[in-house]
Scaffold this motif. Structure first.
Motif: not given
Length: 274
Positions: A129-134, A232-239
């Motif tokens: 969902e993170l990837l879709r939203v980004t 900073v919190d080492r949460s996953l990220a999308a770009h």
């Protein structure tokens, strides 16, 4: 020829066509890399593949040797909590990772710049969902651009879409940018803010729009390599990123293989490509 108005480079139609050549090469390279992502592949192998493809098709990697310290590779390969500017190396991708691949190429002096985030095998539902939203926020941002509008119309559309989808972090310290005879040019294109601000969107302006979104904090750290940006919190990220422009006919995504025509039409936006 290209000129700069208050530091902003405005291109002729012929120069935008040259940028399309560079942009399409970037888009094709990213499609090649997307297909190559799988468990067991190293980020260096992806980088080698990208450089060979760009050079074999008449381009020069934009990133290699860029800035100080000089970036040492053709792509940025940012895995999991690495948001952007990860340096390819011996890291082996494993099931459940996500990798952001940022790629740039120069053809006849003109730049293209784009990025995708790719799941490695099966990933958790919230990551999908993170990837879709980004990615969708990127398209919503470009769809908001109109001749005579302002750059922050793009910013506002990105933020509005992401905020409506859930509790995500939107990076503020890193932004999109103008692009043309250089990779990074004025104006900056933030991923948040009020509409109606910043430079006017005019024909011949090319922008690289790139939302960076996390599953946690918007705040980042810079690693000792002086390049890799991590949450900073080492949460996953999308770009996700595309280079695009607006013509008198509509939007044209220079780094999408089809020029963005299919997706723009789905969003009800006129396609301005040639």
């Amino acid at each position: 020829m290209a000129f700069r108005d208050r530091g902003i480079e405005i291109k002729t139609a012929e120069q935008i066509d040259l940028m399309r050549v560079a942009g399409r090469l970037v888009g094709e390279t990213l499609e090649l890399l997307r297909a190559a992502v799988r468990p067991g592949v190293t980020t260096r192998e992806l980088d080698t593949l990208a450089e060979a493809h760009i050079r074999d098709h008449g381009g020069v990697p934009s990133f290699k040797g860029y800035s100080h310290p000089p970036f040492p590779a053709t792509i940025c390969a940012s895995v999991n909590e690495e948001v952007v500017h990860g340096i390819p190396g011996d890291r082996v991708l494993v099931e459940g990772d996500v990798i952001s691949i940022d790629c740039g190429a120069i053809v006849e002096g003109w730049h293209g710049d784009a990025a995708v985030t790719v799941p490695v095998g099966e990933v958790a539902a919230d990551v999908t969902e993170l990837l879709r939203v980004t990615e969708e926020s990127l398209w919503r941002g470009m769809a908001a651009a109109r001749l005579g509008g302002r750059v922050t119309d793009i910013s506002h559309a990105i933020e509005t879409y992401v905020r409506a989808q859930g509790r995500y972090g939107i990076l503020e310290d890193y932004t999109g940018h103008g692009i043309g005879t250089e990779m990074h040019m004025s104006p900056n294109v933030p991923n948040y803010g009020r509409r109606g601000r910043g430079p006017t969107i005019v024909e011949g302006l090319a922008l690289a729009v790139e939302p960076m979104v996390t599953l946690g904090s918007k705040h980042t750290d810079l690693l000792e390599d002086e390049w890799t940006v991590v949450t900073v919190d080492r949460s996953l990220a999308a770009h996700f990123e595309h280079t695009f422009t607006v013509t008198d006919r509509g939007a044209w995504v220079l780094t999408a293989v089809d020029g963005g025509e299919e997706r723009l039409r789905e969003l009800g936006v006129p396609f301005g490509g040639r």
